[in-house]
Design a protein around this motif. Structure first.
Motif, PDB file in Angstrom:
ATOM      1  N   ALA A   1       0.809  -1.218   0.000  1.00 49.14           N
ATOM      2  CA  ALA A   1       0.000   0.000   0.000  1.00 49.14           C
ATOM      3  C   ALA A   1       0.841   1.266   0.000  1.00 49.14           C
ATOM      4  N   ASN A   2       2.149   1.145   0.237  1.00 50.72           N
ATOM      5  CA  ASN A   2       3.017   2.314   0.315  1.00 50.72           C
ATOM      6  C   ASN A   2       3.393   2.802  -1.077  1.00 50.72           C
ATOM      7  N   LYS A   3       3.496   4.111  -1.197  1.00 51.18           N
ATOM      8  CA  LYS A   3       3.856   4.734  -2.472  1.00 51.18           C
ATOM      9  C   LYS A   3       5.200   4.246  -2.981  1.00 51.18           C
ATOM     10  N   TRP A   4       6.119   3.930  -2.063  1.00 53.23           N
ATOM     11  CA  TRP A   4       7.474   3.540  -2.439  1.00 53.23           C
ATOM     12  C   TRP A   4       7.669   2.020  -2.348  1.00 53.23           C
ATOM     13  N   TYR A   5       6.585   1.272  -2.466  1.00 53.91           N
ATOM     14  CA  TYR A   5       6.652  -0.190  -2.394  1.00 53.91           C
ATOM     15  C   TYR A   5       7.580  -0.749  -3.470  1.00 53.91           C
ATOM     16  N   VAL A   6       8.444  -1.661  -3.032  1.00 54.47           N
ATOM     17  CA  VAL A   6       9.372  -2.345  -3.939  1.00 54.47           C
ATOM     18  C   VAL A   6       9.210  -3.848  -3.737  1.00 54.47           C
ATOM     19  N   SER A   7       8.850  -4.550  -4.783  1.00 54.43           N
ATOM     20  CA  SER A   7       8.690  -6.005  -4.684  1.00 54.43           C
ATOM     21  C   SER A   7      10.064  -6.677  -4.724  1.00 54.43           C
ATOM     22  N   ARG A   8      10.094  -7.925  -4.300  1.00 58.61           N
ATOM     23  CA  ARG A   8      11.361  -8.671  -4.336  1.00 58.61           C
ATOM     24  C   ARG A   8      11.781  -8.960  -5.775  1.00 58.61           C
ATOM     25  N   ALA A   9      10.827  -8.980  -6.681  1.00 57.62           N
ATOM     26  CA  ALA A   9      11.180  -9.159  -8.088  1.00 57.62           C
ATOM     27  C   ALA A   9      11.922  -7.927  -8.611  1.00 57.62           C
ATOM     28  N   GLU A  10      11.567  -6.755  -8.085  1.00 57.96           N
ATOM     29  CA  GLU A  10      12.235  -5.524  -8.501  1.00 57.96           C
ATOM     30  C   GLU A  10      13.606  -5.379  -7.842  1.00 57.96           C
ATOM     31  N   TYR A  11      13.672  -5.736  -6.541  1.00 62.68           N
ATOM     32  CA  TYR A  11      14.942  -5.660  -5.822  1.00 62.68           C
ATOM     33  C   TYR A  11      14.937  -6.752  -4.759  1.00 62.68           C
ATOM     34  N   ALA A  12      15.806  -7.732  -4.936  1.00 61.33           N
ATOM     35  CA  ALA A  12      15.767  -8.929  -4.083  1.00 61.33           C
ATOM     36  C   ALA A  12      16.472  -8.750  -2.744  1.00 61.33           C
ATOM     37  N   ASN A  13      17.519  -7.946  -2.687  1.00 61.90           N
ATOM     38  CA  ASN A  13      18.294  -7.814  -1.456  1.00 61.90           C
ATOM     39  C   ASN A  13      17.507  -7.085  -0.373  1.00 61.90           C
ATOM     40  N   SER A  14      17.925  -7.256   0.865  1.00 63.56           N
ATOM     41  CA  SER A  14      17.207  -6.666   1.993  1.00 63.56           C
ATOM     42  C   SER A  14      17.686  -5.256   2.337  1.00 63.56           C
ATOM     43  N   VAL A  15      18.831  -4.845   1.812  1.00 61.05           N
ATOM     44  CA  VAL A  15      19.382  -3.513   2.088  1.00 61.05           C
ATOM     45  C   VAL A  15      19.925  -2.924   0.786  1.00 61.05           C
ATOM     46  N   TYR A  16      19.693  -1.636   0.598  1.00 59.97           N
ATOM     47  CA  TYR A  16      20.250  -0.962  -0.582  1.00 59.97           C
ATOM     48  C   TYR A  16      21.733  -0.662  -0.366  1.00 59.97           C
ATOM     49  N   PRO A  17      22.513  -0.599  -1.440  1.00 57.73           N
ATOM     50  CA  PRO A  17      23.888  -0.109  -1.289  1.00 57.73           C
ATOM     51  C   PRO A  17      23.851   1.345  -0.799  1.00 57.73           C
ATOM     52  N   ASP A  18      24.894   1.782  -0.129  1.00 57.72           N
ATOM     53  CA  ASP A  18      24.962   3.189   0.271  1.00 57.72           C
ATOM     54  C   ASP A  18      24.830   4.066  -0.973  1.00 57.72           C
ATOM     55  N   PHE A  19      24.068   5.158  -0.852  1.00 62.64           N
ATOM     56  CA  PHE A  19      23.876   6.063  -1.987  1.00 62.64           C
ATOM     57  C   PHE A  19      23.777   7.491  -1.476  1.00 62.64           C
ATOM     58  N   VAL A  20      23.845   8.442  -2.396  1.00 70.56           N
ATOM     59  CA  VAL A  20      23.670   9.839  -2.000  1.00 70.56           C
ATOM     60  C   VAL A  20      22.274  10.289  -2.408  1.00 70.56           C
ATOM     61  N   SER A  21      21.662  11.103  -1.581  1.00 69.71           N
ATOM     62  CA  SER A  21      20.304  11.551  -1.821  1.00 69.71           C
ATOM     63  C   SER A  21      20.192  12.314  -3.132  1.00 69.71           C
ATOM     64  N   GLY A  22      19.104  12.050  -3.857  1.00 71.81           N
ATOM     65  CA  GLY A  22      18.840  12.764  -5.100  1.00 71.81           C
ATOM     66  C   GLY A  22      18.408  14.193  -4.892  1.00 71.81           C
TER      67      GLY A  22
END
Length: 362
Positions: free
Chosen positions: A208-229
């Motif tokens: 239900a969240n606007k920023w929902y990400v399925s496991r098919a889209e991204y399988a790992n449990s943590v994102y790599p470190d990144f800089v804010s857009g």
């Protein structure tokens, strides 16, 4: 008498033929696709598969000499673009060696109807300001990565003589004079992405969240470190590396800062440099900065959100320009982050996005 009727009949036939031709021409015109001016070699579908070439509808010339400033902007929201143009005029930016370009997608019929912004209006905006880069893809959240990559690709390939590329969102307030001061001091490390580092961020798995990400889209449990857009700075060589890898790998992930400055960056082992002390996540602190003008005090904060008030960009710029020449640096015990006090404002409950979080009852 008979010849008169024949003449009138002939006129009627000619009129019918002319009406038919006009109708056919209008019908064909309505089916004619939008004219695109050039092809862009980096194109991605939201499925993650390459679609060949995505095309550019509107493209400006690059005249930056020091920094190219690319700003992601929603095509249907011209107010933020207007505020940025009024805050930092093209003439002023040109003197500073800066060029600002807004990155847009296209609006479908429904979006045009809701925003009342037509493609012709965007073409007119481009003719007036020469600062629009528009790609032939729908302007949606799921296409933010396409927009982001389009901007980097254009900047790296058309502004080869600049030293820096600065990427920003159009709802972010910035002190350009402070940024330039940092750049000229040699703050930016070579071969890096510099900004507000996000660490150990996890994908949102609630549908239900606007920023929902399925496991098919991204399988790992943590994102790599990144800089804010929100705002980050890099060099054209680094942007070219990111674009080249995106093209060759054909990877795609729709959260643009995670993908570009996280996934792609991590794959290339590009370092990230943290300057989070120059950012605030609360627009109220920027208001406190502006109040410091009365005491001739600079602000240690250079970047922050506009809080839904596009005009904050204009007010903050006026403060920043004045204090760049007339104010002194705050002492450690008098920093805005330590002394800012603001009156409470009742939130606008009719605005914003709904967020739904699951609660375990039993």
């Amino acid at each position: 008498m008979l010849s008169k009727y024949r003449f009138l009949l002939l006129l009627a036939c000619v009129g019918c033929v002319l009406l038919f031709i006009t109708f056919v021409e209008r019908s064909l015109q309505s089916q004619t696709p939008k004219v695109n001016l050039m092809q862009l070699q980096t194109a991605y579908e939201v499925t993650g598969k390459s679609s060949g070439a995505s095309r550019i509808i509107i493209e400006p010339l690059c005249n930056a000499t020091f920094l190219i400033w690319i700003v992601t902007s929603y095509a249907g929201e011209p107010s933020a673009r207007s505020a940025l143009r009024r805050a930092y005029t093209d003439e002023e930016l040109r003197v500073l060696g800066i060029q600002r370009v807004f990155l847009l997608g296209t609006l479908n019929d429904d979006a045009e109807r809701k925003t009342r912004v037509l493609q012709n209006a965007l073409l007119d905006e481009s003719r007036r300001f020469s600062d629009i880069l528009q790609g032939d893809f729908l302007d949606t959240y799921r296409n933010l990565t396409r927009k982001h990559l389009m901007g980097l690709h254009w900047a790296a390939n058309n502004c080869k003589d600049v030293k820096y590329i600065m990427k920003m969102d159009d709802d972010i307030v910035v002190n350009i004079y402070g940024i330039l001061e940092k750049l000229r001091s040699g703050m930016i490390e070579e071969n890096s992405l510099t900004g507000y580092i996000m660490k150990n961020m996890i994908p949102v798995r609630e549908p239900a969240n606007k920023w929902y990400v399925s496991r098919a889209e991204y399988a790992n449990s943590v994102y790599p470190d990144f800089v804010s857009g929100w705002l980050y700075i890099t060099r054209p060589q680094v942007a070219s590396q990111l674009i080249d890898h995106a093209e060759s790998s054909r990877e795609y992930f729709w959260i643009d800062d995670v993908f570009v400055t996280g996934i792609l960056r991590h794959a290339l082992n590009i370092k990230i440099q943290n300057i989070s002390e120059l950012y605030t996540t609360d627009h109220g602190y920027l208001e406190c900065c502006i109040k410091g003008r009365a005491n001739l005090l600079k602000c240690e904060l250079l970047v922050g959100p506009n809080g839904g008030d596009a005009e904050l960009q204009v007010r903050f710029k006026e403060f920043a320009k004045f204090c760049n020449a007339n104010c002194s640096v705050r002492k450690e015990n008098n920093l805005v982050g330590k002394t800012c006090v603001l009156a409470y404002k009742e939130p606008n409950l009719h605005k914003g996005a709904v967020q739904i979080n699951p609660i375990r009852i039993l």
